[in-house]
Design a protein around this motif. Structure first.
Motif, short mmCIF file in Angstrom:
data_model
loop_
_atom_site.label_atom_id
_atom_site.label_comp_id
_atom_site.label_asym_id
_atom_site.label_seq_id
_atom_site.Cartn_x
_atom_site.Cartn_y
_atom_site.Cartn_z
N GLY A 143 -23.56 37.89 89.92
CA GLY A 143 -22.89 39.17 89.74
C GLY A 143 -23.50 40.05 88.67
N ARG B 117 -25.31 43.27 89.89
CA ARG B 117 -24.62 44.34 90.63
C ARG B 117 -24.79 45.71 89.98
N GLN C 112 -16.67 48.57 99.10
CA GLN C 112 -16.56 47.77 97.88
C GLN C 112 -15.11 47.50 97.53
#
Length: 310
Positions: free
Chosen positions: A57, A60, A122
Motif C-alpha cells: 500500500g 498507492r 476507489q
C-alpha cells in the motif's frame, strides 16, 4: 528502439528511482513533495513511464500522484520482480539495486501503464473492503460470545455485536446507494442477480472491475480460479490454482455453492464431479470458476446493452 523506463523501489519513507537504460538514480521522500520531484526527475530523463512494485500500500500515493502529474505509471508484482532478479544474477539487495531491477524487469516484460481507478471505483472498493472487515469482526465476536461465561464479558460482546450490526447496515446502505446511482453498476448488479441465489449486493465490480471486459480465461486467472499447467515431457502433473485476487475468489466460493442449489446446470455439473469421485475442494473451485464465467458473460451483455443505450 527501447523505451526509457523509470523503476521505483518503494518503502514507507523513501522512493528510490533508477532510469533504464542510462542508469541515472536518485532518492526521494515518499510524500507529495518527493513525488513531485520524482515526476520532474522522470521528465528530465525522458522516461516514457514509471514502474513500481506493490509494497503493501505504500506505493498507492506515488502511483496516483504520478498519474495526476501526467506521468504514466504501473505497479508490478513484487514476487515476480524478485524471481527475475535471482534469474538475472542480482544477488545483492539494496533499495537502489531493487529500483534498477524493477526497471530492467519492466523493459524485458514490456509492461504498459495501467490508468488509476476513478474516485467512485476507489470509494466502492474501500466500502466493500471495510464491509468485509466488519463482517469478519462480527464472526470473531460471535465465536467469543459462545465461549464466554462471565455475564459482564457477554454484555460487552453483545454491545460490540450491536455496533458491528449497525455499521454493517450503514456500509451496505452506502454501497447500495453507489450502485443505484451509477447506471452501469446498476445494470451489472441486475444482471448478476438474475441468477437465483446470487446474494443482493454481490459487489464483484469493486474488486473485479474487469468483469465483462476480458475473456473467460483471463477473468478466471485474475480471480485465481484458473488451473495452471504443470506438464513436462511425458508427465502430466496436477493443475492447481494459485495467485489471483483472494477477495472475489472467496465471495465466489460462497455464492457458487448457493447458486448450485437452484440452477439446474450448475447442480448437474456438481453432481457429475461428485460421481466422478473428485475431491470436495476441486468441486468448489470448479463451481466458482463456472459461476464466474457465467457472470462474466452476463456482464459482457450488460455492458454492451449499456453502450448501445448511451
Amino acid at each position: 528502439m527501447n523505451k526509457i523506463i523509470c523503476g521505483v523501489d518503494v518503502s514507507k519513507d523513501w522512493l528510490d528511482a533508477h532510469v533504464w537504460p542510462e542508469g541515472a538514480a536518485e532518492r526521494f521522500t515518499n510524500d507529495a513533495t518527493g513525488i513531485a520531484a520524482l515526476w520532474l526527475f522522470c521528465r528530465s530523463h525522458g522516461a516514457a513511464h514509471a514502474v513500481m512494485e506493490a509494497s503493501g500500500g505504500y506505493e498507492r500515493l506515488g502511483f496516483m500522484l504520478l498519474w495526476a502529474h501526467g506521468m504514466p505509471c504501473c505497479v508490478v508484482n513484487a514476487k515476480s520482480v524478485r524471481r527475475f532478479a535471482e534469474a538475472m544474477g542480482y544477488l545483492e539487495k539494496t533499495d537502489r539495486i531493487d529500483a534498477a531491477v524493477i526497471a530492467h524487469y519492466s523493459a524485458v516484460k514490456k509492461t504498459v501503464p495501467t490508468p488509476p481507478p476513478s474516485a467512485a471505483q476507489q470509494r466502492l472498493a474501500a466500502l466493500v473492503g471495510r464491509l468485509c472487515q466488519v463482517v469478519g469482526d462480527a464472526t470473531i465476536n460471535k465465536q467469543r460470545r459462545s465461549a464466554a461465561r462471565d455475564a459482564e464479558t457477554c454484555a460487552s460482546i453483545e454491545a460490540m455485536l450491536a455496533f458491528l450490526k449497525r455499521e454493517q447496515r450503514r456500509l451496505e446502505g452506502e454501497i447500495a446507494s453507489m450502485l443505484d446511482d451509477d447506471p452501469l453498476w446498476s445494470r451489472l448488479e441486475r444482471a448478476f442477480r438474475s441468477l437465483k441465489g446470487v446474494a443482493g449486493r454481490t459487489v464483484l465490480m469493486a474488486e473485479l472491475p474487469e468483469i465483462g471486459l476480458i475473456s473467460n480465461k483471463a477473468i478466471a486467472k485474475l480471480a485465481g480460479l484458473a488451473p495452471i499447467a504443470n506438464d513436462s515431457g511425458r508427465r502430466a502433473g496436477n493443475r492447481h490454482v494459485r495467485g489471483g485476487r483472494a477477495g472475489p475468489r472467496g465471495i465466489l466460493f460462497i455464492v457458487a455453492a448457493i447458486v448450485a442449489k437452484f440452477d439446474p446446470h450448475l447442480k448437474a455439473f456438481a453432481q457429475r464431479l461428485q460421481q466422478a469421485g473428485k475431491p470436495k475442494m476441486l468441486i468448489r473451485i470448479a463451481l466458482a470458476r463456472k459461476l464466474l464465467v457465467i457472470l462474466n458473460a452476463k456482464a459482457r451483455d450488460a455492458r454492451s446493452e449499456f453502450a448501445n443505450a448511451t
